[in-house]
Design a protein around this motif. Structure first.
Motif, PDB file in Angstrom:
ATOM      1  N   ASP A  59      30.516 -28.633 -36.170  1.00 12.36           N
ATOM      2  CA  ASP A  59      28.998 -28.279 -36.751  1.00 12.36           C
ATOM      3  C   ASP A  59      28.250 -29.241 -35.923  1.00 12.36           C
ATOM      4  O   ASP A  59      26.942 -28.637 -35.904  1.00 12.36           O
ATOM      5  CB  ASP A  59      29.071 -28.372 -38.203  1.00 12.36           C
ATOM      6  CG  ASP A  59      29.735 -27.369 -38.951  1.00 12.36           C
ATOM      7  OD1 ASP A  59      30.116 -26.262 -38.395  1.00 12.36           O
ATOM      8  OD2 ASP A  59      29.831 -27.466 -40.095  1.00 12.36           O
ATOM      9  N   PHE A  60      28.610 -30.276 -35.814  1.00 13.22           N
ATOM     10  CA  PHE A  60      27.712 -31.101 -34.849  1.00 13.22           C
ATOM     11  C   PHE A  60      27.568 -30.674 -33.301  1.00 13.22           C
ATOM     12  O   PHE A  60      26.743 -31.464 -32.619  1.00 13.22           O
ATOM     13  CB  PHE A  60      28.107 -32.735 -34.878  1.00 13.22           C
ATOM     14  CG  PHE A  60      27.950 -33.173 -36.150  1.00 13.22           C
ATOM     15  CD1 PHE A  60      27.052 -32.727 -37.092  1.00 13.22           C
ATOM     16  CD2 PHE A  60      28.608 -34.321 -36.734  1.00 13.22           C
ATOM     17  CE1 PHE A  60      26.501 -33.327 -38.441  1.00 13.22           C
ATOM     18  CE2 PHE A  60      28.448 -34.925 -37.817  1.00 13.22           C
ATOM     19  CZ  PHE A  60      27.492 -34.466 -38.671  1.00 13.22           C
ATOM     20  N   HIS A  61      28.497 -29.616 -32.767  1.00 16.27           N
ATOM     21  CA  HIS A  61      28.509 -29.169 -31.528  1.00 16.27           C
ATOM     22  C   HIS A  61      28.956 -30.057 -30.368  1.00 16.27           C
ATOM     23  O   HIS A  61      28.473 -30.193 -29.204  1.00 16.27           O
ATOM     24  CB  HIS A  61      27.152 -28.448 -31.240  1.00 16.27           C
ATOM     25  CG  HIS A  61      26.988 -27.510 -32.214  1.00 16.27           C
ATOM     26  ND1 HIS A  61      27.343 -26.422 -32.227  1.00 16.27           N
ATOM     27  CD2 HIS A  61      25.769 -27.510 -32.920  1.00 16.27           C
ATOM     28  CE1 HIS A  61      26.725 -25.663 -33.110  1.00 16.27           C
ATOM     29  NE2 HIS A  61      25.836 -26.344 -33.778  1.00 16.27           N
ATOM     30  N   LEU A  62      29.977 -31.318 -31.056  1.00 17.10           N
ATOM     31  CA  LEU A  62      30.356 -32.207 -29.910  1.00 17.10           C
ATOM     32  C   LEU A  62      31.464 -31.579 -28.959  1.00 17.10           C
ATOM     33  O   LEU A  62      31.774 -31.848 -28.026  1.00 17.10           O
ATOM     34  CB  LEU A  62      30.991 -33.425 -30.704  1.00 17.10           C
ATOM     35  CG  LEU A  62      29.744 -34.136 -31.613  1.00 17.10           C
ATOM     36  CD1 LEU A  62      30.504 -35.189 -32.076  1.00 17.10           C
ATOM     37  CD2 LEU A  62      28.762 -34.656 -30.527  1.00 17.10           C
ATOM     38  N   VAL A  63      32.207 -30.610 -29.974  1.00  7.66           N
ATOM     39  CA  VAL A  63      33.243 -29.897 -29.177  1.00  7.66           C
ATOM     40  C   VAL A  63      33.386 -28.497 -29.402  1.00  7.66           C
ATOM     41  O   VAL A  63      32.824 -28.066 -30.503  1.00  7.66           O
ATOM     42  CB  VAL A  63      34.889 -30.499 -29.283  1.00  7.66           C
ATOM     43  CG1 VAL A  63      34.802 -31.964 -28.842  1.00  7.66           C
ATOM     44  CG2 VAL A  63      34.887 -30.556 -30.857  1.00  7.66           C
ATOM     45  N   GLY A 109      39.759 -34.436 -32.525  1.00 13.03           N
ATOM     46  CA  GLY A 109      40.502 -35.571 -33.018  1.00 13.03           C
ATOM     47  C   GLY A 109      39.980 -37.027 -33.099  1.00 13.03           C
ATOM     48  O   GLY A 109      39.883 -37.749 -33.604  1.00 13.03           O
ATOM     49  N   PHE A 110      39.507 -37.232 -31.505  1.00  6.21           N
ATOM     50  CA  PHE A 110      38.876 -38.647 -31.312  1.00  6.21           C
ATOM     51  C   PHE A 110      37.550 -38.690 -32.232  1.00  6.21           C
ATOM     52  O   PHE A 110      37.616 -39.677 -32.886  1.00  6.21           O
ATOM     53  CB  PHE A 110      38.160 -38.550 -29.992  1.00  6.21           C
ATOM     54  CG  PHE A 110      37.612 -39.779 -29.626  1.00  6.21           C
ATOM     55  CD1 PHE A 110      38.055 -40.759 -29.222  1.00  6.21           C
ATOM     56  CD2 PHE A 110      36.431 -39.623 -29.319  1.00  6.21           C
ATOM     57  CE1 PHE A 110      37.484 -42.036 -28.737  1.00  6.21           C
ATOM     58  CE2 PHE A 110      35.358 -40.658 -28.808  1.00  6.21           C
ATOM     59  CZ  PHE A 110      35.968 -41.751 -28.830  1.00  6.21           C
ATOM     60  N   TYR A 111      36.552 -37.787 -32.401  1.00  3.77           N
ATOM     61  CA  TYR A 111      35.454 -37.969 -33.027  1.00  3.77           C
ATOM     62  C   TYR A 111      35.757 -38.035 -34.718  1.00  3.77           C
ATOM     63  O   TYR A 111      35.184 -38.904 -35.309  1.00  3.77           O
ATOM     64  CB  TYR A 111      34.451 -37.056 -32.637  1.00  3.77           C
ATOM     65  CG  TYR A 111      33.843 -36.843 -31.290  1.00  3.77           C
ATOM     66  CD1 TYR A 111      32.919 -37.653 -30.772  1.00  3.77           C
ATOM     67  CD2 TYR A 111      34.463 -35.836 -30.488  1.00  3.77           C
ATOM     68  CE1 TYR A 111      32.453 -37.782 -29.691  1.00  3.77           C
ATOM     69  CE2 TYR A 111      34.188 -35.713 -29.094  1.00  3.77           C
ATOM     70  CZ  TYR A 111      33.012 -36.738 -28.699  1.00  3.77           C
ATOM     71  OH  TYR A 111      32.636 -36.645 -27.670  1.00  3.77           O
ATOM     72  N   ALA A 112      36.810 -37.403 -34.961  1.00  2.00           N
ATOM     73  CA  ALA A 112      37.180 -37.237 -36.372  1.00  2.00           C
ATOM     74  C   ALA A 112      37.675 -38.609 -36.784  1.00  2.00           C
ATOM     75  O   ALA A 112      37.382 -39.212 -38.010  1.00  2.00           O
ATOM     76  CB  ALA A 112      38.063 -36.240 -36.742  1.00  2.00           C
ATOM     77  N   GLY A 171      23.741 -23.970 -47.639  1.00  2.00           N
ATOM     78  CA  GLY A 171      24.416 -23.249 -46.182  1.00  2.00           C
ATOM     79  C   GLY A 171      23.887 -24.133 -44.976  1.00  2.00           C
ATOM     80  O   GLY A 171      24.720 -24.425 -44.065  1.00  2.00           O
ATOM     81  N   VAL A 172      22.597 -24.788 -45.012  1.00  2.00           N
ATOM     82  CA  VAL A 172      22.277 -25.793 -43.822  1.00  2.00           C
ATOM     83  C   VAL A 172      22.955 -26.898 -44.058  1.00  2.00           C
ATOM     84  O   VAL A 172      23.519 -27.616 -43.214  1.00  2.00           O
ATOM     85  CB  VAL A 172      20.592 -25.719 -44.257  1.00  2.00           C
ATOM     86  CG1 VAL A 172      20.269 -26.825 -43.129  1.00  2.00           C
ATOM     87  CG2 VAL A 172      20.037 -24.543 -43.770  1.00  2.00           C
ATOM     88  N   TYR A 173      23.129 -27.614 -45.478  1.00  2.00           N
ATOM     89  CA  TYR A 173      23.569 -28.957 -45.559  1.00  2.00           C
ATOM     90  C   TYR A 173      24.814 -28.576 -45.882  1.00  2.00           C
ATOM     91  O   TYR A 173      25.195 -28.654 -47.410  1.00  2.00           O
ATOM     92  CB  TYR A 173      22.599 -29.748 -46.429  1.00  2.00           C
ATOM     93  CG  TYR A 173      21.298 -30.115 -45.651  1.00  2.00           C
ATOM     94  CD1 TYR A 173      21.216 -31.003 -44.969  1.00  2.00           C
ATOM     95  CD2 TYR A 173      20.198 -29.343 -46.083  1.00  2.00           C
ATOM     96  CE1 TYR A 173      19.872 -31.423 -44.157  1.00  2.00           C
ATOM     97  CE2 TYR A 173      18.858 -29.552 -45.534  1.00  2.00           C
ATOM     98  CZ  TYR A 173      18.964 -30.481 -44.697  1.00  2.00           C
ATOM     99  OH  TYR A 173      17.798 -30.797 -44.187  1.00  2.00           O
ATOM    100  N   ALA A 174      25.869 -28.111 -45.294  1.00  2.00           N
ATOM    101  CA  ALA A 174      27.105 -27.663 -45.650  1.00  2.00           C
ATOM    102  C   ALA A 174      27.964 -28.834 -46.276  1.00  2.00           C
ATOM    103  O   ALA A 174      28.910 -28.323 -47.177  1.00  2.00           O
ATOM    104  CB  ALA A 174      27.954 -26.916 -44.616  1.00  2.00           C
ATOM    105  N   PHE A 224      22.720 -35.650 -46.030  1.00  2.00           N
ATOM    106  CA  PHE A 224      21.738 -35.136 -45.339  1.00  2.00           C
ATOM    107  C   PHE A 224      21.847 -35.046 -44.010  1.00  2.00           C
ATOM    108  O   PHE A 224      20.961 -34.963 -43.199  1.00  2.00           O
ATOM    109  CB  PHE A 224      20.279 -35.381 -45.715  1.00  2.00           C
ATOM    110  CG  PHE A 224      19.957 -34.923 -46.962  1.00  2.00           C
ATOM    111  CD1 PHE A 224      19.523 -33.840 -47.382  1.00  2.00           C
ATOM    112  CD2 PHE A 224      20.070 -35.982 -48.194  1.00  2.00           C
ATOM    113  CE1 PHE A 224      19.306 -33.330 -48.693  1.00  2.00           C
ATOM    114  CE2 PHE A 224      19.914 -35.690 -49.580  1.00  2.00           C
ATOM    115  CZ  PHE A 224      19.412 -34.283 -49.526  1.00  2.00           C
ATOM    116  N   SER A 225      22.930 -35.763 -43.465  1.00  2.00           N
ATOM    117  CA  SER A 225      23.051 -35.858 -41.865  1.00  2.00           C
ATOM    118  C   SER A 225      23.442 -34.706 -41.075  1.00  2.00           C
ATOM    119  O   SER A 225      24.278 -33.700 -41.599  1.00  2.00           O
ATOM    120  CB  SER A 225      24.310 -36.802 -41.507  1.00  2.00           C
ATOM    121  OG  SER A 225      24.108 -38.175 -42.043  1.00  2.00           O
ATOM    122  N   THR A 226      22.698 -34.304 -40.099  1.00  2.00           N
ATOM    123  CA  THR A 226      22.825 -33.359 -39.229  1.00  2.00           C
ATOM    124  C   THR A 226      23.305 -33.459 -37.588  1.00  2.00           C
ATOM    125  O   THR A 226      23.376 -32.747 -36.919  1.00  2.00           O
ATOM    126  CB  THR A 226      21.339 -32.299 -39.042  1.00  2.00           C
ATOM    127  OG1 THR A 226      20.353 -33.218 -38.590  1.00  2.00           O
ATOM    128  CG2 THR A 226      21.185 -32.111 -40.390  1.00  2.00           C
TER     129      THR A 226
END
Length: 359
Positions: free
Chosen positions: A124-128, A135-138, A265-268, A185-187
Protein backbone atom coordinates in the motif's frame (compact mmCIF):
# COMPACT_ATOMS: atom_id res chain seq x y z
CA UNK A 1 6.82 -52.22 67.08
CA UNK A 2 8.97 -50.74 64.33
CA UNK A 3 10.24 -47.89 66.50
CA UNK A 4 10.88 -50.23 69.46
CA UNK A 5 12.82 -52.65 67.24
CA UNK A 6 14.82 -49.75 65.79
CA UNK A 7 15.65 -48.52 69.29
CA UNK A 8 16.77 -51.96 70.39
CA UNK A 9 19.02 -52.24 67.34
CA UNK A 10 20.49 -48.82 68.08
CA UNK A 11 21.57 -50.13 71.49
CA UNK A 12 23.52 -53.00 69.91
CA UNK A 13 26.70 -50.93 69.70
CA UNK A 14 27.45 -51.38 73.42
CA UNK A 15 30.01 -53.93 74.55
CA UNK A 16 28.16 -57.12 75.38
CA UNK A 17 28.58 -58.63 78.84
CA UNK A 18 30.20 -62.01 79.12
CA UNK A 19 26.98 -63.91 79.80
CA UNK A 20 25.55 -62.68 76.45
CA UNK A 21 28.47 -63.98 74.40
CA UNK A 22 28.16 -67.41 72.85
CA UNK A 23 30.77 -70.15 72.83
CA UNK A 24 31.19 -69.69 69.08
CA UNK A 25 31.99 -65.95 69.41
CA UNK A 26 35.51 -65.30 68.21
CA UNK A 27 36.06 -62.96 71.10
CA UNK A 28 34.73 -65.31 73.77
CA UNK A 29 38.10 -66.87 74.46
CA UNK A 30 39.75 -63.54 74.94
CA UNK A 31 36.97 -62.40 77.22
CA UNK A 32 37.15 -65.53 79.37
CA UNK A 33 40.92 -65.24 79.65
CA UNK A 34 40.63 -61.61 80.77
CA UNK A 35 38.03 -62.55 83.36
CA UNK A 36 40.17 -65.43 84.64
CA UNK A 37 43.23 -63.23 85.00
CA UNK A 38 41.29 -60.48 86.76
CA UNK A 39 41.08 -60.28 90.53
CA UNK A 40 37.82 -61.18 92.37
CA UNK A 41 37.25 -57.54 93.24
CA UNK A 42 37.55 -56.53 89.61
CA UNK A 43 35.16 -59.27 88.54
CA UNK A 44 32.62 -58.23 91.13
CA UNK A 45 32.87 -54.58 90.08
CA UNK A 46 32.45 -55.54 86.43
CA UNK A 47 29.37 -57.62 87.18
CA UNK A 48 27.84 -54.75 89.14
CA UNK A 49 28.42 -52.38 86.22
CA UNK A 50 26.86 -54.84 83.78
CA UNK A 51 23.84 -55.32 86.02
CA UNK A 52 23.35 -51.57 86.38
CA UNK A 53 23.63 -51.16 82.61
CA UNK A 54 21.01 -53.83 81.95
CA UNK A 55 18.60 -52.27 84.46
CA UNK A 56 18.99 -48.84 82.86
CA UNK A 57 18.44 -50.30 79.39
CA UNK A 58 15.30 -52.14 80.49
CA UNK A 59 13.97 -49.00 82.12
CA UNK A 60 14.47 -46.97 78.93
CA UNK A 61 12.78 -49.63 76.82
CA UNK A 62 9.80 -49.69 79.18
CA UNK A 63 9.42 -45.95 78.79
CA UNK A 64 9.39 -46.16 74.97
CA UNK A 65 5.96 -47.63 74.38
CA UNK A 66 4.90 -48.03 70.71
CA UNK A 67 2.10 -45.50 71.04
CA UNK A 68 4.33 -42.79 72.52
CA UNK A 69 7.17 -43.43 70.10
CA UNK A 70 4.84 -43.38 67.08
CA UNK A 71 3.18 -40.18 68.32
CA UNK A 72 6.56 -38.51 68.75
CA UNK A 73 7.61 -39.57 65.25
CA UNK A 74 4.39 -38.28 63.69
CA UNK A 75 4.71 -35.02 65.62
CA UNK A 76 8.25 -34.46 64.36
CA UNK A 77 7.27 -35.22 60.76
CA UNK A 78 4.18 -32.99 61.02
CA UNK A 79 6.27 -30.13 62.39
CA UNK A 80 8.73 -30.45 59.52
CA UNK A 81 5.95 -30.63 56.92
CA UNK A 82 4.20 -27.61 58.43
CA UNK A 83 7.43 -25.63 58.23
CA UNK A 84 7.91 -26.56 54.58
CA UNK A 85 4.30 -25.73 53.71
CA UNK A 86 4.53 -22.37 55.43
CA UNK A 87 7.60 -21.53 53.36
CA UNK A 88 5.94 -22.62 50.09
CA UNK A 89 2.57 -20.99 50.76
CA UNK A 90 3.58 -17.33 50.71
CA UNK A 91 0.60 -15.72 48.94
CA UNK A 92 1.22 -14.01 45.63
CA UNK A 93 0.51 -10.26 45.43
CA UNK A 94 -2.38 -10.80 43.04
CA UNK A 95 -3.24 -7.14 42.48
CA UNK A 96 0.26 -6.13 41.43
CA UNK A 97 0.73 -9.40 39.55
CA UNK A 98 -2.41 -8.76 37.49
CA UNK A 99 -1.21 -5.27 36.54
CA UNK A 100 2.20 -6.59 35.50
CA UNK A 101 0.46 -9.39 33.59
CA UNK A 102 -1.63 -6.82 31.70
CA UNK A 103 1.42 -4.66 30.94
CA UNK A 104 3.30 -7.63 29.55
CA UNK A 105 0.33 -8.61 27.39
CA UNK A 106 0.19 -5.05 26.02
CA UNK A 107 3.88 -5.20 25.11
CA UNK A 108 3.21 -8.35 23.11
CA UNK A 109 0.25 -6.73 21.41
CA UNK A 110 2.25 -3.68 20.35
CA UNK A 111 5.10 -5.74 18.97
CA UNK A 112 3.18 -8.46 17.11
CA UNK A 113 -0.05 -6.87 15.86
CA UNK A 114 1.95 -5.70 12.83
CA UNK A 115 3.23 -9.12 11.76
CA UNK A 116 0.17 -10.47 9.83
CA UNK A 117 -0.29 -7.45 7.56
CA UNK A 118 3.18 -5.89 7.22
CA UNK A 119 3.63 -7.23 3.68
CA UNK A 120 0.34 -5.73 2.51
CA UNK A 121 1.26 -2.45 4.19
CA UNK A 122 4.46 -2.29 2.15
CA UNK A 123 2.38 -2.80 -1.02
CA UNK A 124 0.00 0.00 0.00
CA UNK A 125 2.99 2.32 0.42
CA UNK A 126 3.84 1.58 -3.27
CA UNK A 127 7.44 0.66 -2.48
CA UNK A 128 7.24 -2.51 -4.57
CA UNK A 129 4.76 -3.92 -7.07
CA UNK A 130 4.87 -7.58 -6.10
CA UNK A 131 4.16 -9.14 -2.69
CA UNK A 132 7.18 -11.41 -3.11
CA UNK A 133 9.46 -8.34 -3.14
CA UNK A 134 8.32 -6.93 0.19
CA UNK A 135 10.68 -8.99 2.34
CA UNK A 136 13.40 -6.35 2.81
CA UNK A 137 11.06 -3.52 3.79
CA UNK A 138 8.80 -5.79 5.83
CA UNK A 139 11.72 -7.15 7.83
CA UNK A 140 13.05 -3.68 8.52
CA UNK A 141 9.68 -2.43 9.72
CA UNK A 142 8.94 -5.51 11.83
CA UNK A 143 12.31 -5.32 13.57
CA UNK A 144 12.36 -1.55 14.10
CA UNK A 145 10.39 -1.77 17.37
CA UNK A 146 12.71 -4.40 18.87
CA UNK A 147 15.85 -2.61 17.68
CA UNK A 148 14.79 0.64 19.31
CA UNK A 149 13.80 -1.16 22.50
CA UNK A 150 17.16 -2.91 22.57
CA UNK A 151 19.01 0.41 22.52
CA UNK A 152 16.90 2.05 25.25
CA UNK A 153 16.24 -0.77 27.73
CA UNK A 154 19.45 -0.25 29.71
CA UNK A 155 18.75 3.47 30.04
CA UNK A 156 15.21 2.83 31.29
CA UNK A 157 16.56 0.32 33.78
CA UNK A 158 19.00 2.88 35.21
CA UNK A 159 16.27 5.50 35.37
CA UNK A 160 14.06 3.05 37.26
CA UNK A 161 16.86 2.62 39.82
CA UNK A 162 17.03 6.38 40.19
CA UNK A 163 13.40 7.50 40.06
CA UNK A 164 11.44 4.33 40.79
CA UNK A 165 9.82 1.43 38.96
CA UNK A 166 6.29 2.83 38.85
CA UNK A 167 6.94 6.07 36.87
CA UNK A 168 9.11 4.28 34.31
CA UNK A 169 6.45 1.63 33.73
CA UNK A 170 3.77 4.29 33.27
CA UNK A 171 5.97 6.32 30.91
CA UNK A 172 6.60 3.22 28.82
CA UNK A 173 2.90 2.47 28.56
CA UNK A 174 2.07 6.09 27.67
CA UNK A 175 4.78 6.14 25.00
CA UNK A 176 3.39 2.96 23.47
CA UNK A 177 -0.11 4.46 23.34
CA UNK A 178 1.01 7.64 21.57
CA UNK A 179 3.29 5.84 19.11
CA UNK A 180 0.61 3.26 18.29
CA UNK A 181 -1.94 5.99 17.53
CA UNK A 182 0.58 7.73 15.27
CA UNK A 183 1.28 4.46 13.47
CA UNK A 184 -2.45 3.99 12.90
CA UNK A 185 -2.53 7.15 10.75
CA UNK A 186 0.73 6.51 8.88
CA UNK A 187 0.43 6.69 5.10
CA UNK A 188 4.14 6.50 4.22
CA UNK A 189 6.92 4.07 4.98
CA UNK A 190 9.04 6.72 6.71
CA UNK A 191 6.27 7.74 9.12
CA UNK A 192 5.45 4.12 9.92
CA UNK A 193 9.11 3.35 10.72
CA UNK A 194 9.41 6.51 12.81
CA UNK A 195 6.41 5.66 14.99
CA UNK A 196 7.47 2.04 15.39
CA UNK A 197 10.93 3.09 16.55
CA UNK A 198 9.41 5.71 18.84
CA UNK A 199 7.28 3.02 20.47
CA UNK A 200 10.37 0.91 21.10
CA UNK A 201 12.46 3.80 22.42
CA UNK A 202 9.80 4.87 24.91
CA UNK A 203 9.07 1.37 26.14
CA UNK A 204 11.68 -0.34 28.32
CA UNK A 205 9.17 -2.23 30.40
CA UNK A 206 10.50 -5.74 29.76
CA UNK A 207 13.36 -5.44 32.24
CA UNK A 208 11.57 -3.13 34.67
CA UNK A 209 8.58 -5.47 34.96
CA UNK A 210 10.85 -8.36 35.95
CA UNK A 211 12.71 -6.16 38.44
CA UNK A 212 9.43 -5.05 40.00
CA UNK A 213 8.27 -8.66 40.16
CA UNK A 214 11.48 -9.75 41.91
CA UNK A 215 10.96 -7.04 44.55
CA UNK A 216 7.40 -8.05 45.47
CA UNK A 217 8.08 -11.80 45.69
CA UNK A 218 10.38 -14.05 47.70
CA UNK A 219 12.05 -17.40 47.17
CA UNK A 220 8.87 -19.32 47.97
CA UNK A 221 6.66 -17.79 45.24
CA UNK A 222 9.09 -16.20 42.79
CA UNK A 223 8.99 -19.09 40.32
CA UNK A 224 5.18 -19.05 40.17
CA UNK A 225 5.09 -15.29 39.64
CA UNK A 226 7.65 -15.36 36.82
CA UNK A 227 5.82 -18.23 35.14
CA UNK A 228 2.71 -16.03 35.04
CA UNK A 229 4.68 -13.26 33.33
CA UNK A 230 6.00 -15.79 30.81
CA UNK A 231 2.45 -16.81 30.01
CA UNK A 232 1.50 -13.14 29.60
CA UNK A 233 4.29 -12.56 27.09
CA UNK A 234 3.28 -15.54 24.97
CA UNK A 235 -0.40 -14.67 25.24
CA UNK A 236 0.25 -11.09 24.13
CA UNK A 237 2.11 -12.27 21.04
CA UNK A 238 -0.66 -14.68 20.07
CA UNK A 239 -3.41 -12.15 20.74
CA UNK A 240 -1.57 -9.40 18.84
CA UNK A 241 -1.18 -11.60 15.79
CA UNK A 242 -4.89 -12.50 15.90
CA UNK A 243 -5.93 -8.86 16.19
CA UNK A 244 -3.73 -7.85 13.27
CA UNK A 245 -4.88 -10.69 11.07
CA UNK A 246 -8.62 -10.28 11.65
CA UNK A 247 -8.96 -6.48 11.73
CA UNK A 248 -6.46 -5.09 9.21
CA UNK A 249 -7.66 -3.97 5.74
CA UNK A 250 -11.41 -4.30 6.50
CA UNK A 251 -12.34 -2.88 3.10
CA UNK A 252 -10.60 -5.81 1.42
CA UNK A 253 -11.86 -8.45 3.84
CA UNK A 254 -15.45 -7.16 4.13
CA UNK A 255 -16.26 -5.06 1.05
CA UNK A 256 -19.97 -5.32 1.77
CA UNK A 257 -19.53 -3.60 5.13
CA UNK A 258 -16.64 -1.20 4.53
CA UNK A 259 -16.07 0.77 1.35
CA UNK A 260 -12.65 1.78 0.05
CA UNK A 261 -13.48 5.49 0.33
CA UNK A 262 -14.54 5.30 3.99
CA UNK A 263 -12.30 6.14 6.94
CA UNK A 264 -11.38 2.50 7.54
CA UNK A 265 -10.80 2.08 3.81
CA UNK A 266 -8.30 4.97 3.67
CA UNK A 267 -6.59 4.07 6.97
CA UNK A 268 -6.66 0.35 6.40
CA UNK A 269 -4.53 -0.44 9.49
CA UNK A 270 -6.30 1.78 11.95
CA UNK A 271 -8.37 -0.95 13.64
CA UNK A 272 -5.53 -3.19 14.92
CA UNK A 273 -3.61 -0.16 16.12
CA UNK A 274 -6.55 1.39 17.96
CA UNK A 275 -7.44 -1.92 19.61
CA UNK A 276 -3.84 -2.23 20.82
CA UNK A 277 -3.93 1.36 22.08
CA UNK A 278 -7.17 0.70 24.01
CA UNK A 279 -5.72 -2.37 25.71
CA UNK A 280 -2.57 -0.42 26.58
CA UNK A 281 -4.65 2.44 27.98
CA UNK A 282 -6.45 -0.01 30.26
CA UNK A 283 -3.08 -1.30 31.42
CA UNK A 284 -1.88 2.25 32.09
CA UNK A 285 -4.96 3.08 34.17
CA UNK A 286 -4.59 -0.10 36.22
CA UNK A 287 -0.93 0.67 36.78
CA UNK A 288 -1.68 4.22 37.88
CA UNK A 289 -4.21 3.18 40.51
CA UNK A 290 -3.06 -0.25 41.65
CA UNK A 291 0.73 -0.35 41.23
CA UNK A 292 2.64 1.02 44.27
CA UNK A 293 6.29 1.95 44.22
CA UNK A 294 8.76 -0.73 45.36
CA UNK A 295 12.14 1.02 44.99
CA UNK A 296 12.19 2.61 48.48
CA UNK A 297 11.02 -0.61 50.09
CA UNK A 298 13.73 -2.53 48.24
CA UNK A 299 16.51 -0.18 49.35
CA UNK A 300 15.19 -0.16 52.90
CA UNK A 301 15.37 -3.95 53.01
CA UNK A 302 18.88 -3.92 51.52
CA UNK A 303 20.03 -1.29 54.03
CA UNK A 304 18.59 -3.21 56.97
CA UNK A 305 20.17 -6.44 55.76
CA UNK A 306 23.56 -4.77 55.38
CA UNK A 307 23.23 -3.16 58.81
CA UNK A 308 22.42 -6.50 60.39
CA UNK A 309 25.39 -8.08 58.67
CA UNK A 310 27.75 -5.38 59.91
CA UNK A 311 26.29 -5.63 63.40
CA UNK A 312 26.84 -9.38 63.44
CA UNK A 313 30.45 -8.82 62.41
CA UNK A 314 30.93 -6.56 65.42
CA UNK A 315 30.76 -3.27 63.51
CA UNK A 316 28.09 -0.73 64.31
CA UNK A 317 26.51 0.98 61.31
CA UNK A 318 24.92 4.41 61.70
CA UNK A 319 23.18 6.67 59.20
CA UNK A 320 23.76 10.27 60.17
CA UNK A 321 21.22 12.93 59.36
CA UNK A 322 23.53 15.77 60.35
CA UNK A 323 26.90 16.33 58.70
CA UNK A 324 28.48 17.66 61.90
CA UNK A 325 27.56 14.48 63.76
CA UNK A 326 29.06 12.46 60.92
CA UNK A 327 32.36 14.35 61.08
CA UNK A 328 32.55 14.12 64.87
CA UNK A 329 31.85 10.40 64.85
CA UNK A 330 34.36 9.74 62.08
CA UNK A 331 37.06 11.35 64.22
CA UNK A 332 36.18 9.35 67.32
CA UNK A 333 35.64 6.00 65.57
CA UNK A 334 37.26 5.78 62.13
CA UNK A 335 35.53 3.44 59.71
CA UNK A 336 36.94 1.18 57.06
CA UNK A 337 36.92 2.15 53.39
CA UNK A 338 34.02 -0.21 52.67
CA UNK A 339 31.98 1.25 55.53
CA UNK A 340 32.67 4.82 54.41
CA UNK A 341 31.57 4.02 50.86
CA UNK A 342 28.43 2.31 52.13
CA UNK A 343 27.60 5.25 54.40
CA UNK A 344 28.17 7.77 51.61
CA UNK A 345 25.91 5.83 49.25
CA UNK A 346 23.20 5.55 51.89
CA UNK A 347 23.33 9.28 52.63
CA UNK A 348 23.14 10.09 48.93
CA UNK A 349 20.05 7.89 48.59
CA UNK A 350 18.39 9.56 51.59
CA UNK A 351 19.14 13.03 50.19
CA UNK A 352 17.70 12.03 46.82
CA UNK A 353 14.54 10.72 48.47
CA UNK A 354 14.14 13.93 50.49
CA UNK A 355 14.62 16.01 47.34
CA UNK A 356 12.01 13.97 45.47
CA UNK A 357 9.61 14.32 48.40
CA UNK A 358 10.06 18.10 48.45
CA UNK A 359 9.51 18.30 44.69
Amino acid sequence: HHYRHHYQNSRSYRVRPSHEMSDTDEFSGTNEESRTSASPDDLEEEEEEEEAFREAEDHELDLLTPEETLADGISDVSTELDANVSKADTPLPLKQLFVLFLMTVCDGLGMYQLIPYVGFMILDFHLVDDLSETGFYAGFMASSFAMAQFTSSVLWGKLSDRYGRRPILLIGMAGTIMATLGFAFSTTFAWAIAFRMLAGLLNGNIGVVKTYLAEITDDSNKSRAFSVIGIAGGGGRVLGSLIGGFTARPAMLHPDLVSKDSFLGVYAYFLPSIITAVFTTIGWVCGYFFLPETLNRHYTAVTEEAADQHTQNGTELSVFEDQDEQDASSKSAPLSIEMQEFRSATLAELEAEETDALV
